[in-house]
Design an enzyme around this catalytic site. Structure first.
Site, PDB file in Angstrom:
ATOM      1  N   GLU A   1       5.375   6.445  -4.877  1.00  0.00           N
ATOM      2  CA  GLU A   1       5.304   5.803  -3.716  1.00  0.00           C
ATOM      3  C   GLU A   1       4.728   6.877  -2.559  1.00  0.00           C
ATOM      4  O   GLU A   1       5.458   7.271  -1.660  1.00  0.00           O
ATOM      5  CB  GLU A   1       6.229   5.043  -2.954  1.00  0.00           C
ATOM      6  CG  GLU A   1       6.421   3.831  -3.744  1.00  0.00           C
ATOM      7  CD  GLU A   1       7.605   3.077  -3.115  1.00  0.00           C
ATOM      8  OE1 GLU A   1       8.425   3.480  -2.093  1.00  0.00           O
ATOM      9  OE2 GLU A   1       7.794   1.773  -3.248  1.00  0.00           O
TER      10      GLU A   1
ATOM     11  N   GLU B   1       7.244  -2.670  -9.171  1.00  0.00           N
ATOM     12  CA  GLU B   1       8.526  -3.156  -8.573  1.00  0.00           C
ATOM     13  C   GLU B   1       8.632  -4.151  -7.642  1.00  0.00           C
ATOM     14  O   GLU B   1       7.972  -4.399  -7.029  1.00  0.00           O
ATOM     15  CB  GLU B   1       9.218  -1.953  -7.642  1.00  0.00           C
ATOM     16  CG  GLU B   1       9.367  -0.404  -8.180  1.00  0.00           C
ATOM     17  CD  GLU B   1      10.085   0.618  -7.440  1.00  0.00           C
ATOM     18  OE1 GLU B   1      10.683   0.287  -6.532  1.00  0.00           O
ATOM     19  OE2 GLU B   1       9.684   1.886  -7.687  1.00  0.00           O
TER      20      GLU B   1
END
Length: 487
Positions: A128, A271
């Site tokens: 991220e 995720e």
């Protein structure tokens, strides 16, 4: 008599059959259900035990957040497909030199991809890195690191097999309605470059989607919209109706990709999950409902309104195990995402759609002796505050927070839970249950209802050293690059 439109020769018939078989193979290909295996834990299971847990539950894919050598050695010969990770802090070094990227590939990929070795399919370059809270600090390193690593994979003859990806948080895109999805303006240029790279190298776009965080972060978010059982708060977007937050988020990404010419990009969910403890909306019932609903939804192959019949390529549940040493800055739930507890015991029934209708527990887990540290009932506990602060400052006491599974066990119960958490973390050393005489070792399990007083596992992997080991590797890489340029 009219001539037939097609004249079937033996060769043309073979071509038709081949095309049909290829089409059929695309139609029956199902999304794979994988898991994230994090290791930020005080009580870390042996990697071999974790790999056996994956195999016993027929989990075909696992995503790591680094390239932990113990985990990769344990995965060798398992047949499990692996995504290894590169921490954001290493991107600057890997972007600066192909010497550094060559060394990283050699140490963390090539050495394990031997006959009977680990089946590494992806390298996650950063985690991220475009997250808005990072304020762009990693952004300029992503593309140079990707290009260097791609060259390094090519030199290692692995570029056709191992794919580079960049897991993105869903905050990379935004909109009021899914069809209006766009990437954040400051990311448009780099996301376009990233998509060009992914597309040219046959890599998917990896995104992390968390309806739980939407619910947790907004009191106005409709709770039933976070799940898959139907909602009274459906979102109507032109001809499309959205009945759950996952589909709405996914299609917002699809719309954003469409706007820059990559609407057909394959998507992997890096995720997704639901925590079981630490706050009011995190519990076993909600976690099971979300994860089972998600799995059933994805495996139904229904897709979403903007991608009907085309679900994500893969989804990686977050996560396999609880990680009791994670930062609680995002919330007390952060240590409780596992579908298994820290010791590999299933928290709830879950059908992963992989052949087992229920989860199988980890086997041959090596526990410390069955003893606990509790508040001494014969002592005055009025001066216990500093001891509680010490215990919970080191160990994990997040289940005691409001909404947690141990929130209602009373003052003495809270003290005992804190004492025991510290005691187990100190591998049950005698002095760690002293607390100036306020603690007492017992051989009777003090667990109350759903509030479980843990017993630690024997740790041979030295997880407490892992963060330092990662930084040591990072600085060794920097030193290597400096020496090469000097010479």
């Amino acid at each position: 008599m009219a001539q037939p439109l097609f004249k079937f020769t033996a060769s043309s018939l073979l071509c038709v059959v081949a095309v049909a078989l290829i089409s059929w193979s695309f139609q029956v290909t199902e999304s794979a259900i994988g898991v994230n295996w994090g290791a930020v834990s005080f009580h870390r299971l042996k990697p071999s035990t974790v790999v056996d847990l994956l195999k016993d539950n027929k989990i075909p894919k696992v995503k790591l957040f680094d390239a932990d050598p113990d985990a990769l050695r344990a995965l060798m010969g398992s047949g499990i497909q692996v995504m290894v990770g590169i921490p954001n802090e290493m991107l600057a070094t890997l972007s600066s030199s192909t010497v550094a990227s060559d060394l990283w590939v050699l140490q963390n990929v090539s050495r394990y991809m031997v006959k009977g070795g680990a089946d590494i399919r992806y390298i996650a370059v950063g985690n991220e890195p475009f997250l808005s809270s990072y304020s762009g600090q990693f952004q300029s390193y992503v593309m140079p690191a990707l290009l260097n690593l791609q060259q390094s994979l090519a030199r290692a003859n692995l570029a056709g097999y191992v794919k580079l990806v960049v897991p993105c948080n869903a905050d990379a895109y935004e909109s009021s309605f899914p069809s209006q999805g766009t990437f954040r303006p400051e990311l448009t240029q780099i996301i376009t470059q990233l998509l060009q790279f992914l597309n040219s190298n046959g890599s998917p776009f990896v995104v992390n989607i968390y309806p739980f965080l939407s619910l947790y972060g907004s009191s106005d978010f409709p709770q039933d919209y976070a799940f898959f059982g139907g909602t009274s708060h459906a979102v109507t977007d032109g001809p499309n109706v959205y009945y759950n937050a996952f589909d709405g988020n996914f299609d917002t990404l699809i719309a954003a990709l469409n706007k820059i010419g990559y609407g057909q990009m394959p998507i992997v969910i890096g995720e997704v999950g639901w925590p079981t403890d630490g706050v009011i909306s995190a519990n076993l019932t909600a976690a099971r409902a979300f994860n089972q609903g998600l799995i059933n939804h994805v495996l139904s192959n229904k897709g979403t309104p903007l991608r009907p019949g085309v679900p994500p390529m893969d989804i990686y549940l977050f996560s396999l195990l609880d990680e009791g040493a994670k930062s609680v800055l995002p919330g007390n739930f952060e240590r409780h995402w596992g579908i298994f507890s820290f010791d590999g015991q299933a928290k709830y029934s879950l059908n992963l759609g992989l052949g087992n209708k229920l989860l199988n527990n980890a086997k041959n887990v090596e526990y410390l002796p069955s003893r606990w540290c509790v508040a001494n009932p014969s002592r005055d506990l009025n001066d216990v505050a500093n001891h509680m602060k010490l215990a919970c400052g080191v160990a994990d006491c997040t289940t005691l927070s409001y909404g947690g599974s141990c929130n209602g066990i009373g003052t003495k119960g809270n003290i005992s839970y804190a004492f025991n958490s510290y005691y187990q973390l100190q591998m049950q050393s005698e002095r760690s249950c002293d607390f100036d005489g306020l603690g007492l070792v017992t051989f009777l399990d003090p667990s109350i209802g759903e509030c479980r007083f843990l017993v630690g596992v024997t740790d041979t992997s030295s997880s407490a050293f892992e963060p330092y080991q990662r930084w040591l590797t990072f600085w060794v890489l920097i030193l290597w690059v400096v020496l090469v340029f000097i010479m």
